[in-house]
Design a protein around this motif. Structure first.
Motif, PDB file in Angstrom:
ATOM      1  N   GLU A  50      -5.429   7.241  -1.136  1.00  0.00           N
ATOM      2  CA  GLU A  50      -5.230   6.467   0.104  1.00  0.00           C
ATOM      3  C   GLU A  50      -5.260   4.989  -0.224  1.00  0.00           C
ATOM      4  O   GLU A  50      -6.042   4.557  -1.070  1.00  0.00           O
ATOM      5  N   TRP A  78       0.890   4.467  -2.763  1.00  0.00           N
ATOM      6  CA  TRP A  78       0.229   5.642  -2.181  1.00  0.00           C
ATOM      7  C   TRP A  78       0.675   6.911  -2.899  1.00  0.00           C
ATOM      8  O   TRP A  78       1.864   7.154  -3.092  1.00  0.00           O
ATOM      9  N   CYS A 129       0.833  -1.206   0.000  1.00  0.00           N
ATOM     10  CA  CYS A 129       0.000   0.000   0.000  1.00  0.00           C
ATOM     11  C   CYS A 129       0.866   1.254   0.000  1.00  0.00           C
ATOM     12  O   CYS A 129       0.565   2.225  -0.685  1.00  0.00           O
ATOM     13  N   GLN A 130       1.958   1.224   0.766  1.00  0.00           N
ATOM     14  CA  GLN A 130       2.837   2.400   0.829  1.00  0.00           C
ATOM     15  C   GLN A 130       3.521   2.649  -0.505  1.00  0.00           C
ATOM     16  O   GLN A 130       3.844   3.784  -0.844  1.00  0.00           O
ATOM     17  N   LYS A 156       5.696  11.696  -0.596  1.00  0.00           N
ATOM     18  CA  LYS A 156       4.903  10.921   0.362  1.00  0.00           C
ATOM     19  C   LYS A 156       4.965  11.512   1.763  1.00  0.00           C
ATOM     20  O   LYS A 156       4.680  10.822   2.738  1.00  0.00           O
TER      21      LYS A 156
END
Lengths: 199, 274
Positions: B202, B153, B149-150, B245
């Motif tokens: 997100e 993102w 997910c990171q 980020k």
């Protein structure tokens, strides 16, 4: 003076006894003892000194020396935030690939220095299908692979070949497997006619 | 004279530095030496994007509660039953225990309707359209899924899909499927014309439930294994991402230079007369 002599004698005795013990209990030179440290202390003969001796400190240091291999142990519990900062730090994140290209054949993405995975997969599947047929012999029964040239044919091969031939002939350039190029002028004298067509 | 090196912007990765437009006014002789050419379409786009994200980043700065101005409700949203528990369980819904994201809450955001052409008064920019999507009960560890997910993102959706397809961990494949579903929803359900022009605003995993199993070790020593299941939440937003980020945009050389000049000019002789 008497106490000094006694101390020296006892230390010499203890040193020799210790050597004997170490050789008997240890696995060799410099190896940790096979038995736990406390058990080796109990195995020391009574002649070395009964009860808590005033010169017992050397035995404690020896015990500590024997337990040295057990010392790589955490002293405190790692807190949750510390554990998290270690596990989810910037060094452990996934890095995006910078060297991506598109395969010319199929359009899938792959790294520049690698071959397209999708194309490779297709080739691999077909290769395994062919291999399954080629290697259908059992060497343990004495069967051998056929020692003759192999041609691999697919379904609708002939139909497709016929279709291609018809297409080429319809274009008019190829007749009887030979491509014919029509020129709009007379043949010059120096351009000789060849018996066989050029490949 | 300052030699300004303008780095070309790459389309491959949003994490590289973008072109910077200085707000510092240059002295007149320098202007003559370096005449400013008219900005092309791409430069203009990037400046607009940088400006948009600068304004949005200002909203994240902490504000004193008494200075906070609550915006009036200009959107429509269906009623949310506070007396019911999130999972439709029996019992009294304790408000102190109902924290955390659930698929029902996430889906509720999709039902919010804003007025057409709404311009957010805090930023002065039109409100970007958002798509909220979730996939439930994926057998994967939430901590490991966090890495995938990171990665994506704040990345453009198509770029995210390309990156995820090449990564070797299982969560990346699942997340790629979820993003594809979200893209499809954006075009079919939400009638967004260009779903490829969206970015992943997100992406996060939340543990849904644990199924316990047993495992035998040596000497008949039995221990518990936890099979963790997660819900993957994804929010797609129209437009380009900020390009970094972090909460604030990282400073480039020019901004650091300005800070240094500010520091130099702010120096004073201490304990002097006058």
């Amino acid at each position: 003076q008497y106490s000094q002599m006694l101390r020296r004698a006892v230390s010499r005795l203890n040193a020799t006894l210790d050597d004997v013990i170490r050789q008997s209990l240890g696995g060799g030179m410099g190896a940790p003892p096979l038995a736990p440290a406390l058990a080796s202390v109990a195995a020391v003969p009574e002649g070395a000194g009964a009860g808590p001796s005033p010169l017992g400190s050397w035995r404690v240091t020896e015990m500590v020396e024997q337990m040295r291999t057990l010392w790589g142990v955490p002293k405190y519990r790692t807190s949750h935030p510390k554990k998290q900062t270690r596990k989810f730090a910037y060094t452990r994140l996934l890095t995006p690939f910078e060297d991506i290209t598109t395969c010319e054949q199929c359009g899938a993405k792959h790294e520049v220095h690698t071959i397209c995975g999708k194309c490779y997969d297709e080739v691999r599947v077909l290769t395994n299908m062919i291999k399954k047929k080629l290697l259908a012999y059992n060497p343990y029964k004495g069967e051998r692979p056929e020692a003759r040239p192999i041609e691999i044919r697919f379904t609708k091969d002939e139909i497709k070949a016929e279709q291609e031939r018809v297409e080429e002939e319809r274009k008019g350039e190829i007749k009887d497997g030979v491509r014919v190029i029509e020129m709009e002028r007379e043949r010059p004298t120096w351009f000789k006619r060849l018996e066989k067509p050029r490949p | 004279m300052l030699a300004r090196v303008v780095s070309p912007s790459t389309t491959r990765s949003l994490l590289t530095a973008t072109r910077r437009v200085s707000t510092v006014t240059m002295p007149s002789n320098e202007e003559e030496m370096m005449p400013r050419r008219p900005m092309g379409g791409r430069e203009k786009e990037e400046m607009e994007r940088a400006e948009e994200w600068r304004r949005r980043a200002c909203l994240r700065k902490p504000v004193l509660q008494r200075d906070l101005q609550v915006a009036p409700k200009v959107y429509y949203a269906p009623e949310w039953d506070l007396a019911k528990k999130a999972n439709d369980d029996e019992g009294w819904a304790n408000p102190l225990k109902g924290y955390g994201m659930t698929p029902e809450k996430w889906e509720h955001y999709n039902k919010v309707v804003w007025p057409p052409g709404y311009i957010v008064p805090e930023t002065g920019l039109p409100k970007n359209r958002e798509v909220f999507h979730c996939r439930q009960s994926i057998h994967y560890s939430p901590r490991r899924a966090w890495y995938a997910c990171q990665l994506v993102w704040r990345m453009n959706v198509d770029e995210a899909l390309v990156q995820l397809d090449l990564q070797q961990i299982k969560a990346s494949g699942i997340l790629a499927e979820v993003l594809r579903e979200a893209k499809k929803r954006a075009s079919d359900e939400f009638h967004i014309e260009f779903p490829s022009r969206m970015h992943v605003a997100e992406a996060f995993p939340v543990q849904s439930n644990i199924i316990k199993g047993a495992r035998r070790h040596a000497h008949e020593d039995w221990n518990e294994i936890r099979y963790r299941y997660i819900n993957l939440y994804v929010r797609l937003e129209e437009g380009e991402g900020p390009g970094n980020k972090s909460r604030e945009k990282p400073k480039d050389g020019w901004e650091k230079m300005e800070e240094y000049y500010k520091y130099l000019r702010a120096r004073q002789i201490k304990n002097s007369i006058g």
